[in-house]
Write a protein that holds these residues in place. Sequence first.
Motif, PDB file in Angstrom:
ATOM      1  N   GLN A 110      38.521  46.076  31.728  1.00  0.00           N
ATOM      2  CA  GLN A 110      38.724  45.041  32.745  1.00  0.00           C
ATOM      3  C   GLN A 110      39.800  45.470  33.739  1.00  0.00           C
ATOM      4  O   GLN A 110      39.628  45.331  34.951  1.00  0.00           O
ATOM      5  CB  GLN A 110      39.101  43.708  32.095  1.00  0.00           C
ATOM      6  N   TYR A 114      38.771  46.349  37.686  1.00  0.00           N
ATOM      7  CA  TYR A 114      39.307  45.588  38.819  1.00  0.00           C
ATOM      8  C   TYR A 114      40.249  46.421  39.673  1.00  0.00           C
ATOM      9  O   TYR A 114      40.350  46.207  40.886  1.00  0.00           O
ATOM     10  CB  TYR A 114      39.963  44.291  38.345  1.00  0.00           C
ATOM     11  N   GLN A 117      37.909  48.320  41.870  1.00  0.00           N
ATOM     12  CA  GLN A 117      37.404  47.374  42.873  1.00  0.00           C
ATOM     13  C   GLN A 117      38.441  47.164  43.976  1.00  0.00           C
ATOM     14  O   GLN A 117      38.119  47.161  45.156  1.00  0.00           O
ATOM     15  CB  GLN A 117      37.073  46.016  42.232  1.00  0.00           C
ATOM     16  N   TYR A 118      39.691  46.972  43.590  1.00  0.00           N
ATOM     17  CA  TYR A 118      40.756  46.748  44.555  1.00  0.00           C
ATOM     18  C   TYR A 118      40.955  47.972  45.446  1.00  0.00           C
ATOM     19  O   TYR A 118      41.080  47.856  46.669  1.00  0.00           O
ATOM     20  CB  TYR A 118      42.056  46.405  43.823  1.00  0.00           C
ATOM     21  N   LEU A 125      39.289  39.369  43.709  1.00  0.00           N
ATOM     22  CA  LEU A 125      39.350  38.144  42.925  1.00  0.00           C
ATOM     23  C   LEU A 125      40.824  37.788  42.741  1.00  0.00           C
ATOM     24  O   LEU A 125      41.692  38.644  42.750  1.00  0.00           O
ATOM     25  CB  LEU A 125      38.705  38.359  41.550  1.00  0.00           C
ATOM     26  N   TYR A 126      41.075  36.536  42.554  1.00  0.00           N
ATOM     27  CA  TYR A 126      42.437  36.115  42.285  1.00  0.00           C
ATOM     28  C   TYR A 126      42.797  36.456  40.850  1.00  0.00           C
ATOM     29  O   TYR A 126      41.943  36.539  39.973  1.00  0.00           O
ATOM     30  CB  TYR A 126      42.576  34.613  42.535  1.00  0.00           C
ATOM     31  N   ILE A 127      44.076  36.652  40.623  1.00  0.00           N
ATOM     32  CA  ILE A 127      44.566  37.015  39.292  1.00  0.00           C
ATOM     33  C   ILE A 127      44.099  36.007  38.252  1.00  0.00           C
ATOM     34  O   ILE A 127      43.716  36.379  37.148  1.00  0.00           O
ATOM     35  CB  ILE A 127      46.107  37.133  39.292  1.00  0.00           C
ATOM     36  N   GLN A 129      41.345  34.264  38.245  1.00  0.00           N
ATOM     37  CA  GLN A 129      39.935  34.506  37.957  1.00  0.00           C
ATOM     38  C   GLN A 129      39.780  35.730  37.058  1.00  0.00           C
ATOM     39  O   GLN A 129      38.982  35.721  36.119  1.00  0.00           O
ATOM     40  CB  GLN A 129      39.150  34.737  39.250  1.00  0.00           C
ATOM     41  N   ILE A 130      40.523  36.786  37.344  1.00  0.00           N
ATOM     42  CA  ILE A 130      40.450  38.003  36.539  1.00  0.00           C
ATOM     43  C   ILE A 130      40.875  37.712  35.107  1.00  0.00           C
ATOM     44  O   ILE A 130      40.213  38.127  34.157  1.00  0.00           O
ATOM     45  CB  ILE A 130      41.318  39.121  37.156  1.00  0.00           C
ATOM     46  N   LYS A 131      41.973  36.971  34.938  1.00  0.00           N
ATOM     47  CA  LYS A 131      42.451  36.623  33.597  1.00  0.00           C
ATOM     48  C   LYS A 131      41.401  35.802  32.853  1.00  0.00           C
ATOM     49  O   LYS A 131      41.151  36.023  31.672  1.00  0.00           O
ATOM     50  CB  LYS A 131      43.761  35.847  33.665  1.00  0.00           C
ATOM     51  N   ALA A 134      38.359  38.115  32.043  1.00  0.00           N
ATOM     52  CA  ALA A 134      38.756  39.102  31.035  1.00  0.00           C
ATOM     53  C   ALA A 134      38.953  38.447  29.672  1.00  0.00           C
ATOM     54  O   ALA A 134      38.552  39.005  28.649  1.00  0.00           O
ATOM     55  CB  ALA A 134      40.029  39.819  31.473  1.00  0.00           C
TER      56      ALA A 134
END
Length: 164
Positions: A110, A114, A117-118, A125-127, A129-131, A134
């Motif tokens: 994950q 990301y 991707q960045y 995605l916002y942190i 959303q990633i959390k 994941a």
Amino acid sequence: MRLLILSLLLVIEIIIESTVFPFIKIGGGFPNLVLITIISFGLIYGKKEGIFLGLIGGLFSDILFGTVVGLYALPYMIIGYIMGIFNERVFKENKIIPFIFTIMGTLFFQGLFYLIQYLRGAGALYIGQIKSIATISLILNSIIIVIIYPYFLKLSNWHVIKEK
């Protein structure tokens, strides 16, 4: 023969991930069967198979899900290699080992996914959303590995793909 059979298993898993899992997403996340398989067989067989399965699984995933070749292949290959390093250092039959390595592998995947991707400038995605994604993937992968890892061990003892 072993790599062909394991590659076919990955193709079947990718088909399942692309046809069934989009309909059963939980909070944006779903189990990553390909990652689970790469982690499992990297632990069971070693670095060579881990990297190869990471490449095969990653390229097929890139074709179906990615917009750039390598988005999945690079993290999968790295994870396959890392799991392969632990091949001779862990007792593979211990039920907690695949659980722990699946947690580590999912977090690493994950994070690396990301990050790539960045760096490529994709829509961020916002942190939060990633959390969320994941965490859900981590939980689902951890549950699934406990269920299917014993079958992977049995498959590894099958005479057609047994270690030399």
